[in-house]
Design a protein around this motif. Structure first.
Motif, PDB file in Angstrom:
ATOM      1  N   ASN A   1      15.443  28.505 -59.615  1.00 54.83           N
ATOM      2  CA  ASN A   1      16.579  29.418 -59.481  1.00 54.83           C
ATOM      3  C   ASN A   1      17.821  28.695 -58.974  1.00 54.83           C
ATOM      4  OD1 ASN A   1      15.608  29.158 -56.827  1.00 54.83           O
ATOM      5  ND2 ASN A   1      16.266  31.221 -56.243  1.00 54.83           N
ATOM      6  N   THR A   2      17.631  27.591 -58.250  1.00 53.11           N
ATOM      7  CA  THR A   2      18.772  26.821 -57.773  1.00 53.11           C
ATOM      8  C   THR A   2      19.371  25.987 -58.904  1.00 53.11           C
ATOM      9  OG1 THR A   2      17.818  26.759 -55.563  1.00 53.11           O
ATOM     10  CG2 THR A   2      19.513  25.153 -56.028  1.00 53.11           C
TER      11      THR A   2
ATOM     12  N   LYS B   1       9.700  19.085 -64.333  1.00 54.23           N
ATOM     13  CA  LYS B   1       9.917  20.097 -65.369  1.00 54.23           C
ATOM     14  C   LYS B   1      10.736  21.330 -64.972  1.00 54.23           C
ATOM     15  CE  LYS B   1       7.029  23.045 -68.314  1.00 54.23           C
ATOM     16  NZ  LYS B   1       6.083  22.816 -69.416  1.00 54.23           N
ATOM     17  N   ASP B   2      10.274  22.052 -63.950  1.00 55.01           N
ATOM     18  CA  ASP B   2      10.958  23.318 -63.633  1.00 55.01           C
ATOM     19  C   ASP B   2      12.295  23.112 -62.927  1.00 55.01           C
ATOM     20  OD1 ASP B   2       9.477  22.428 -61.497  1.00 55.01           O
ATOM     21  OD2 ASP B   2       8.967  24.407 -60.740  1.00 55.01           O
ATOM     22  N   SER B   3      12.648  21.859 -62.653  1.00 55.46           N
ATOM     23  CA  SER B   3      13.997  21.589 -62.138  1.00 55.46           C
ATOM     24  C   SER B   3      14.951  21.204 -63.266  1.00 55.46           C
ATOM     25  CB  SER B   3      13.962  20.477 -61.077  1.00 55.46           C
ATOM     26  OG  SER B   3      13.759  19.207 -61.667  1.00 55.46           O
TER      27      SER B   3
ATOM     28  N   ALA C   1      27.348  26.880 -62.678  1.00 51.08           N
ATOM     29  CA  ALA C   1      28.570  26.311 -62.092  1.00 51.08           C
ATOM     30  C   ALA C   1      29.233  25.351 -63.077  1.00 51.08           C
ATOM     31  CB  ALA C   1      28.241  25.580 -60.788  1.00 51.08           C
TER      32      ALA C   1
ATOM     33  N   ASP D   1      17.126  20.720 -58.735  1.00 55.18           N
ATOM     34  CA  ASP D   1      16.531  21.487 -57.644  1.00 55.18           C
ATOM     35  C   ASP D   1      15.525  22.456 -58.247  1.00 55.18           C
ATOM     36  OD1 ASP D   1      16.181  22.957 -55.163  1.00 55.18           O
ATOM     37  OD2 ASP D   1      18.143  22.204 -54.579  1.00 55.18           O
ATOM     38  N   ILE D   2      14.844  23.245 -57.412  1.00 52.51           N
ATOM     39  CA  ILE D   2      13.875  24.186 -57.973  1.00 52.51           C
ATOM     40  C   ILE D   2      14.582  25.211 -58.859  1.00 52.51           C
ATOM     41  CG2 ILE D   2      12.134  23.950 -56.193  1.00 52.51           C
ATOM     42  CD1 ILE D   2      13.213  26.603 -54.995  1.00 52.51           C
TER      43      ILE D   2
ATOM     44  N   ARG E   1      21.645  28.008 -60.902  1.00 57.44           N
ATOM     45  CA  ARG E   1      22.969  28.130 -60.261  1.00 57.44           C
ATOM     46  C   ARG E   1      23.862  26.950 -60.613  1.00 57.44           C
ATOM     47  NH1 ARG E   1      24.044  33.018 -57.519  1.00 57.44           N
ATOM     48  NH2 ARG E   1      22.051  33.960 -58.011  1.00 57.44           N
ATOM     49  N   TYR E   2      23.299  25.754 -60.499  1.00 58.57           N
ATOM     50  CA  TYR E   2      24.088  24.565 -60.823  1.00 58.57           C
ATOM     51  C   TYR E   2      24.500  24.591 -62.295  1.00 58.57           C
ATOM     52  CZ  TYR E   2      23.267  22.122 -56.357  1.00 58.57           C
ATOM     53  OH  TYR E   2      23.263  21.748 -55.035  1.00 58.57           O
TER      54      TYR E   2
END
Lengths: 274, 274
Positions: B102-103, B128-130, B110, B99-100, B106-107
Motif C-alpha cells: 500500500n505504501t 515482488k509485492d513492493s 505521487a 516499500d510494502i 502511494r509512491y
C-alpha cells in the motif's frame, strides 16, 4: 538524539511503542476534511492523544509525497510540532531511501537537517557508499532494512548469499561501515523466530519492528527473541492506532489503543529485570 | 508513454541520451540565484537548450527534496513545463523508492499521477509485492536497480545467491512479476562487460545506464554489449551537461555537450543497421 535519551524515554514511559503516521485522507474522520490542513490536524490530534504511551513517531513519507506540495507542507508542520512540543520523542522518517554518495547526502540533509528527523529508514541494495553518507551525521540514526515483514522478503532477503541468508549478510557487512554504531535495523515481526539468529549478529543494536498488530506479529514472541538489557526494540503500530475509530472519538480511541499496547509492553519490560 | 513512442523518438533524434537533472543551487550560475525560483529557471534553460539532442530527462529527486517545499515546488514546475512543452520526451523520476504494497502504491501515485512521470527507479530489496504496485500503471515504466555504478555495488549485488550473482537473480525473478513487460533496469556503465550476460537474461528490456561521463564509462563499450535491435538503451549524463559552464553561457555550453554526445550516439546507432 543520542541513543541514551531514547533508552531513558523507554524506561520512563515503560513503553517501546512507535506510532506510525501513515495518514490517509480517505481514512481520517470526515469532519477533519474541512480543516485548512486536514493531515496536520489529524496528526496533531493523534500525537497529543498518544504521546504519553509511545517513545517514537514514524511518518511514512510516501503518504505525504502522494499529496505533493500540500503533503510535504503537512509533513513539515508535523515535524515542527513534534520537535517543539515533544522534543524528547524519537522521530523516524520511514523513507526507505538509498542512492550513490552525493545523492544520499542530499537525502540525509533533507530528512536530518531540513525536517529535523532523528533517524531514517534506508534500503541496503546499493551498499556501503550509499549508506555511509547517512551515518556521518552525529546524533542521527540510520535504520537499515534487514528482514522486512512482507511476502516479497522471500524473493531475495532470505536467499543464501555465499552460504548466509542475504539479510544476515546485510547485518554483517553493515557492521563494518564507518560510524556503524549509528545503525539500527528493520526486522519484520511476522518472523519473530528469526530474531534469535539476528541477535547473534547484532546483539546490541536497536531493531525497528513493524508488523505487530495489523500485519499479525506477536509482541510476546518479538520480546522473547529480540529484547536486550537496554530493550533494543521499537515496535511500531500504525493503522491499529490511527484508525481505531473513524468517528469524532478517533483521538480517544487512539489513546485507548496506544495505552493498551503500552500496558502489554510494560509486562514485557519487567522481564528484563527478572 | 508507450515504449514504441520512446523508440520513435530515438530514431528521429538519432539519440538515446537521457539528461539527469541533478540541479544543485551551489553549482548553478550565480546570476540565477536572483530568480524567484532558481532551480526551475535553471532546469527550463537546460531543457530548452538540450531537448533536440536527448530523448529523456531524469530529475534526481533527492536534489529537490533537499530543498523541502521550495524544491518540491520546483520539481512540480519542471514536470509541468516538460509535459506541456515537450510531451514527446520520456521522463524518469530517479527516486529509488520501494516499500510494502500500500505504501508503494502511494509512491506510484505521487510520481505517475500527481507529477505525471513516465517512469520511476525502484530498489528491488523488498521483492515482488513492493515492485508490482508500480507495474500496475498502464503506460508507465518501472526501472529496477540491477547493477549500480557505485563501489558499494560489490557489497551485495555481485555476490552469489544460490549460484547466481544477486543482480542476475533480481533480473530473473523480476521477469516473473505481473506486468513485467513494463520493467526496465538500471545497469551501471562502469561495468560494461557485464552487459553481455545481462542481455542473455533480458534480451529486449530497456536499460538505463548511468555513469557514462563523470563516472567513467565508455559509450562504445556499453553499445557493443548492451544495444538491441530497438536500441534498448538510455544513457544518462548529468553533471557533464548541466555544469559544462558555470558562467552566463551555461545553456550554450549544455547544448554543445549534449550535441557532442548525440553525435557519438548517432555513430553507434548506425551500427544497428549494418
Amino acid at each position: 538524539m543520542e541513543i541514551t535519551k531514547l533508552i531513558e524515554q523507554i524506561s520512563q514511559k515503560k513503553s517501546f511503542l512507535c506510532v506510525g503516521l501513515d495518514t490517509d485522507l480517505e481514512k481520517i474522520p470526515k469532519h477533519l476534511l474541512q480543516e485548512e490542513d486536514p493531515i496536520f490536524a489529524f496528526n496533531k490530534a493523534i500525537i497529543d492523544a498518544t504521546h504519553p504511551f509511545c517513545v517514537a513517531y514514524k511518518p511514512n513519507i510516501a503518504f505525504y509525497e502522494a499529496y505533493g506540495l500540500q503533503g510535504w507542507n503537512s509533513l513539515e508542520r508535523t515535524m515542527a510540532y513534534l520537535n517543539e512540543k515533544y522534543p524528547e520523542i524519537f522521530t523516524i522518517a520511514d523513507a526507505k531511501r538509498g542512492d550513490i554518495g552525493n545523492t544520499s547526502t542530499r537525502y540525509a540533509k533533507a530528512f536530518f537537517e531540513a525536517l529535523s528527523f532523528d533517524s531514517i529508514t534506508i534500503a541496503p541494495y546499493m551498499g556501503k557508499d550509499s549508506v555511509e553518507p547517512f551515518l556521518e551525521f552525529e546524533g542521527k540514526h540510520t535504520i537499515l532494512l534487514a528482514l522486512t515483514s512482507n511476502e516479497g522478503a522471500f524473493d531475495f532477503q532470505t536467499k543464501e548469499i555465499e552460504g548466509v541468508e542475504l539479510y544476515k549478510e546485510v547485518l554483517k557487512v553493515s557492521k563494518t561501515y564507518k560510524n556503524a554504531e549509528r545503525l539500527m535495523y528493520v526486522v519484520g515481526a511476522t518472523k519473530a523466530t528469526y530474531l534469535k539468529e539476528i541477535r547473534e549478529i547484532v546483539p546490541e543494536s536497536f531493531l525497528l519492528v513493524p508488523g505487530v498488530g495489523a500485519q499479525g506479529g506477536s509482541l510476546q514472541e518479538v520480546c522473547a527473541y529480540g529484547m536486550t538489557k537496554n530493550v533494543g526494540l521499537l515496535v511500531n503500530s500504525s493503522r491499529g492506532i490511527l484508525y481505531a475509530s473513524t468517528g469524532d472519538d478517533f483521538a480517544e480511541a487512539a489513546t485507548k489503543e496506544a495505552q493498551k499496547i503500552q500496558a502489554e509492553m510494560e509486562i514485557q519490560l519487567e522481564k528484563i529485570h527478572n
